[in-house]
Scaffold this motif. Structure first.
Motif, PDB file in Angstrom:
ATOM      1  N   GLY A   1       0.813  -1.219   0.000  1.00  0.00           N
ATOM      2  CA  GLY A   1       0.000   0.000   0.000  1.00  0.00           C
ATOM      3  C   GLY A   1       0.844   1.266   0.000  1.00  0.00           C
ATOM      4  N   GLN A   2       1.945   1.256   0.745  1.00  0.00           N
ATOM      5  CA  GLN A   2       2.833   2.417   0.776  1.00  0.00           C
ATOM      6  C   GLN A   2       3.468   2.645  -0.600  1.00  0.00           C
ATOM      7  OE1 GLN A   2       5.305   1.087   4.008  1.00  0.00           O
ATOM      8  NE2 GLN A   2       4.052   2.115   5.553  1.00  0.00           N
ATOM      9  N   ALA A   3       3.857   1.560  -1.268  1.00  0.00           N
ATOM     10  CA  ALA A   3       4.442   1.687  -2.601  1.00  0.00           C
ATOM     11  C   ALA A   3       3.381   2.140  -3.605  1.00  0.00           C
ATOM     12  CB  ALA A   3       5.072   0.362  -3.040  1.00  0.00           C
ATOM     13  N   VAL A   4       2.143   1.687  -3.427  1.00  0.00           N
ATOM     14  CA  VAL A   4       1.044   2.122  -4.302  1.00  0.00           C
ATOM     15  C   VAL A   4       0.843   3.631  -4.176  1.00  0.00           C
ATOM     16  CG1 VAL A   4      -1.462   1.983  -4.666  1.00  0.00           C
ATOM     17  CG2 VAL A   4      -0.121  -0.110  -4.388  1.00  0.00           C
ATOM     18  N   MET A   5       0.954   4.142  -2.956  1.00  0.00           N
ATOM     19  CA  MET A   5       0.813   5.590  -2.766  1.00  0.00           C
ATOM     20  C   MET A   5       1.890   6.342  -3.541  1.00  0.00           C
ATOM     21  SD  MET A   5      -0.525   6.233   1.115  1.00  0.00           S
ATOM     22  CE  MET A   5       0.492   5.083   2.006  1.00  0.00           C
TER      23      MET A   5
ATOM     24  N   GLU B   1      10.553   4.812  -7.768  1.00  0.00           N
ATOM     25  CA  GLU B   1      10.657   4.395  -6.366  1.00  0.00           C
ATOM     26  C   GLU B   1       9.623   3.315  -6.053  1.00  0.00           C
ATOM     27  OE1 GLU B   1      12.006   3.875  -2.545  1.00  0.00           O
ATOM     28  OE2 GLU B   1      13.001   4.829  -4.256  1.00  0.00           O
ATOM     29  N   ALA B   2       8.409   3.470  -6.577  1.00  0.00           N
ATOM     30  CA  ALA B   2       7.386   2.443  -6.375  1.00  0.00           C
ATOM     31  C   ALA B   2       7.862   1.112  -6.954  1.00  0.00           C
ATOM     32  CB  ALA B   2       6.068   2.865  -7.026  1.00  0.00           C
ATOM     33  N   ARG B   3       8.400   1.146  -8.156  1.00  0.00           N
ATOM     34  CA  ARG B   3       8.897  -0.073  -8.811  1.00  0.00           C
ATOM     35  C   ARG B   3      10.013  -0.710  -7.981  1.00  0.00           C
ATOM     36  NH1 ARG B   3       8.993   1.769 -13.864  1.00  0.00           N
ATOM     37  NH2 ARG B   3      10.970   2.826 -13.554  1.00  0.00           N
ATOM     38  N   ASN B   4      10.906   0.116  -7.439  1.00  0.00           N
ATOM     39  CA  ASN B   4      11.990  -0.403  -6.586  1.00  0.00           C
ATOM     40  C   ASN B   4      11.431  -1.087  -5.340  1.00  0.00           C
ATOM     41  OD1 ASN B   4      13.922   0.551  -8.361  1.00  0.00           O
ATOM     42  ND2 ASN B   4      14.267   2.438  -7.219  1.00  0.00           N
ATOM     43  N   ARG B   5      10.459  -0.450  -4.705  1.00  0.00           N
ATOM     44  CA  ARG B   5       9.873  -1.041  -3.487  1.00  0.00           C
ATOM     45  C   ARG B   5       9.104  -2.319  -3.812  1.00  0.00           C
ATOM     46  NH1 ARG B   5       8.217   3.604   0.843  1.00  0.00           N
ATOM     47  NH2 ARG B   5      10.035   4.919   0.503  1.00  0.00           N
ATOM     48  N   PHE B   6       8.349  -2.303  -4.917  1.00  0.00           N
ATOM     49  CA  PHE B   6       7.646  -3.519  -5.324  1.00  0.00           C
ATOM     50  C   PHE B   6       8.649  -4.637  -5.585  1.00  0.00           C
ATOM     51  CE2 PHE B   6       4.204  -0.636  -7.282  1.00  0.00           C
ATOM     52  CZ  PHE B   6       3.384  -0.727  -6.167  1.00  0.00           C
TER      53      PHE B   6
ATOM     54  N   ARG C   1       0.946 -11.865  -3.826  1.00  0.00           N
ATOM     55  CA  ARG C   1       1.527 -11.944  -5.167  1.00  0.00           C
ATOM     56  C   ARG C   1       0.618 -11.280  -6.197  1.00  0.00           C
ATOM     57  NH1 ARG C   1       1.667 -17.018  -6.989  1.00  0.00           N
ATOM     58  NH2 ARG C   1       0.547 -17.888  -5.226  1.00  0.00           N
ATOM     59  N   CYS C   2      -0.682 -11.526  -6.082  1.00  0.00           N
ATOM     60  CA  CYS C   2      -1.633 -10.942  -7.026  1.00  0.00           C
ATOM     61  C   CYS C   2      -1.628  -9.419  -6.938  1.00  0.00           C
ATOM     62  CB  CYS C   2      -3.034 -11.491  -6.739  1.00  0.00           C
ATOM     63  SG  CYS C   2      -4.316 -10.824  -7.805  1.00  0.00           S
ATOM     64  N   THR C   3      -1.739  -8.912  -5.726  1.00  0.00           N
ATOM     65  CA  THR C   3      -1.787  -7.457  -5.527  1.00  0.00           C
ATOM     66  C   THR C   3      -0.478  -6.801  -5.951  1.00  0.00           C
ATOM     67  OG1 THR C   3      -3.288  -7.799  -3.660  1.00  0.00           O
ATOM     68  CG2 THR C   3      -2.230  -5.643  -3.827  1.00  0.00           C
ATOM     69  N   LEU C   4       0.631  -7.378  -5.518  1.00  0.00           N
ATOM     70  CA  LEU C   4       1.936  -6.822  -5.843  1.00  0.00           C
ATOM     71  C   LEU C   4       2.195  -6.844  -7.349  1.00  0.00           C
ATOM     72  CD1 LEU C   4       4.669  -5.678  -5.017  1.00  0.00           C
ATOM     73  CD2 LEU C   4       5.428  -8.011  -4.597  1.00  0.00           C
ATOM     74  N   ALA C   5       1.924  -7.971  -7.985  1.00  0.00           N
ATOM     75  CA  ALA C   5       2.163  -8.073  -9.425  1.00  0.00           C
ATOM     76  C   ALA C   5       1.267  -7.108 -10.201  1.00  0.00           C
ATOM     77  CB  ALA C   5       1.949  -9.511  -9.900  1.00  0.00           C
ATOM     78  N   HIS C   6       0.034  -6.958  -9.749  1.00  0.00           N
ATOM     79  CA  HIS C   6      -0.889  -6.027 -10.404  1.00  0.00           C
ATOM     80  C   HIS C   6      -0.331  -4.601 -10.400  1.00  0.00           C
ATOM     81  CE1 HIS C   6      -4.541  -3.856 -11.416  1.00  0.00           C
ATOM     82  NE2 HIS C   6      -4.385  -3.168 -10.297  1.00  0.00           N
ATOM     83  N   TYR C   7       0.124  -4.164  -9.248  1.00  0.00           N
ATOM     84  CA  TYR C   7       0.651  -2.797  -9.163  1.00  0.00           C
ATOM     85  C   TYR C   7       2.044  -2.683  -9.768  1.00  0.00           C
ATOM     86  CZ  TYR C   7      -3.388  -1.361  -6.516  1.00  0.00           C
ATOM     87  OH  TYR C   7      -4.674  -1.060  -6.145  1.00  0.00           O
ATOM     88  N   MET C   8       2.839  -3.735  -9.692  1.00  0.00           N
ATOM     89  CA  MET C   8       4.144  -3.724 -10.355  1.00  0.00           C
ATOM     90  C   MET C   8       3.944  -3.525 -11.855  1.00  0.00           C
ATOM     91  SD  MET C   8       7.439  -3.801 -10.197  1.00  0.00           S
ATOM     92  CE  MET C   8       8.696  -4.831  -9.474  1.00  0.00           C
ATOM     93  N   ALA C   9       2.923  -4.159 -12.408  1.00  0.00           N
ATOM     94  CA  ALA C   9       2.622  -3.979 -13.832  1.00  0.00           C
ATOM     95  C   ALA C   9       2.352  -2.506 -14.148  1.00  0.00           C
ATOM     96  CB  ALA C   9       1.426  -4.833 -14.230  1.00  0.00           C
ATOM     97  N   ASP C  10       1.594  -1.853 -13.272  1.00  0.00           N
ATOM     98  CA  ASP C  10       1.261  -0.443 -13.486  1.00  0.00           C
ATOM     99  C   ASP C  10       2.486   0.464 -13.430  1.00  0.00           C
ATOM    100  OD1 ASP C  10      -1.390  -1.178 -13.713  1.00  0.00           O
ATOM    101  OD2 ASP C  10      -1.943  -0.504 -11.699  1.00  0.00           O
ATOM    102  N   SER C  11       3.558  -0.007 -12.822  1.00  0.00           N
ATOM    103  CA  SER C  11       4.758   0.819 -12.675  1.00  0.00           C
ATOM    104  C   SER C  11       5.756   0.615 -13.819  1.00  0.00           C
ATOM    105  CB  SER C  11       5.440   0.538 -11.329  1.00  0.00           C
ATOM    106  OG  SER C  11       6.082  -0.725 -11.335  1.00  0.00           O
ATOM    107  N   GLN C  12       5.436  -0.268 -14.750  1.00  0.00           N
ATOM    108  CA  GLN C  12       6.373  -0.591 -15.829  1.00  0.00           C
ATOM    109  C   GLN C  12       6.293   0.420 -16.969  1.00  0.00           C
ATOM    110  OE1 GLN C  12       8.616  -3.210 -15.380  1.00  0.00           O
ATOM    111  NE2 GLN C  12       7.612  -3.037 -13.385  1.00  0.00           N
ATOM    112  N   ASP C  13       7.439   0.645 -17.605  1.00  0.00           N
ATOM    113  CA  ASP C  13       7.496   1.528 -18.768  1.00  0.00           C
ATOM    114  C   ASP C  13       7.369   0.746 -20.072  1.00  0.00           C
ATOM    115  OD1 ASP C  13       7.906   3.808 -17.144  1.00  0.00           O
ATOM    116  OD2 ASP C  13      10.051   3.385 -17.032  1.00  0.00           O
ATOM    117  N   ASP C  14       7.809  -0.499 -20.061  1.00  0.00           N
ATOM    118  CA  ASP C  14       7.790  -1.336 -21.263  1.00  0.00           C
ATOM    119  C   ASP C  14       6.509  -2.175 -21.282  1.00  0.00           C
ATOM    120  OD1 ASP C  14       8.610  -4.334 -22.323  1.00  0.00           O
ATOM    121  OD2 ASP C  14       9.479  -2.706 -23.536  1.00  0.00           O
ATOM    122  N   PRO C  15       5.734  -2.134 -22.379  1.00  0.00           N
ATOM    123  CA  PRO C  15       4.484  -2.903 -22.443  1.00  0.00           C
ATOM    124  C   PRO C  15       4.689  -4.414 -22.264  1.00  0.00           C
ATOM    125  CG  PRO C  15       4.582  -1.334 -24.254  1.00  0.00           C
ATOM    126  CD  PRO C  15       5.927  -1.312 -23.580  1.00  0.00           C
ATOM    127  N   GLY C  16       5.807  -4.952 -22.710  1.00  0.00           N
ATOM    128  CA  GLY C  16       6.085  -6.374 -22.527  1.00  0.00           C
ATOM    129  C   GLY C  16       6.290  -6.725 -21.065  1.00  0.00           C
TER     130      GLY C  16
END
Length: 164
Positions: free
Chosen positions: A16-20, A29-34, A50-65
Motif C-alpha cells: 500500500g505504501q508503494a502504491v501511494m 521508487e514504487a517499482r523499486n519497493r515492489f 503476489r496478485c496485488t503486488l504483481a498487479h501494481y508492479m505492472a502499473d509501474s512498468q514503462d515497457d508494455p512487454g
C-alpha cells in the motif's frame, strides 16, 4: 484493482505504501519497493500478496512487454487462489471472494496490455473474460469504474482491430 488493507498484514501495508508512491507519480521508487517486496515473497508467497503486488508492479512498468509479464503473474496468482487447495477443493480461502472481484480488472489490464502490443486476438479474449467476470463486482464506485473502463477499452479495441 482496489488495494485491500488487511489489519496486521505487514506485506499489504508495504504494498500500500508503494502504491501511494505510484499514484503520486514516483514510478521508479514504487517499482523499486515492489521489486524488494517481490524478492522477499517470491513465487511461493501468499497468493493475495503476489496478485496485488504483481498487479501494481505492472502499473509501474514503462515497457508494455514487462507490464504484460507482471499482469500475467497477477492473474496466475489469482487463479491459483480462486481454485482452492488441491487437497480440499471445497475449502475456500478467506481471500477468495476478494480475489474474484479482481478478475474483471485483471482481465481488463491484460486486454489493454495486448492492445498496446497490437495483439488484437489476445486482447479480445481477455476483454471478453473481463465482461464475463464483471458480475462479481458490485454496483458501487469500484464496480462502476471497472465497467466503464471495460466499455472504453471495448471501443478502443474496435478502433484498433479495424485498423489491422
Amino acid at each position: 484493482m482496489e488495494q485491500r488493507e488487511v489489519p496486521g498484514d505487514a506485506v499489504m501495508t508495504r504494498i500500500g505504501q508503494a502504491v501511494m508512491l505510484l499514484h503520486a507519480g514516483d514510478r521508479e521508487e514504487a517499482r523499486n519497493r515492489f521489486g524488494t517486496i517481490w524478492s522477499e515473497i517470491g513465487e511461493s508467497g501468499e497468493a493475495l500478496h503476489r496478485c496485488t503486488l504483481a498487479h501494481y508492479m505492472a502499473d509501474s512498468q514503462d515497457d508494455p512487454g514487462d507490464e504484460l509479464a507482471w499482469d500475467l503473474r497477477a492473474l496466475t496468482a489469482a487463479e491459483g487462489l480462486a481454485e482452492g487447495p488441491a487437497e480440499d477443493p471445497a475449502a475456500e480461502h478467506r481471500d477468495v471472494p476478494a480475489v474474484r472481484a479482481f478478475f474483471p480488472s485483471l482481465h481488463l489490464n491484460l486486454a489493454a496490455d495486448y492492445l498496446k502490443l497490437q495483439r488484437f486476438e489476445a486482447a479480445r479474449i481477455h476483454l471478453d473474460r473481463a465482461w464475463d467476470a464483471v458480475g462479481a463486482v458490485e454496483g458501487d464506485g469500484y464496480g462502476g469504474a471497472v465497467r466503464a473502463a471495460i466499455r472504453r477499452l471495448e471501443q478502443r479495441l474496435r478502433g484498433g482491430a479495424a485498423g489491422e
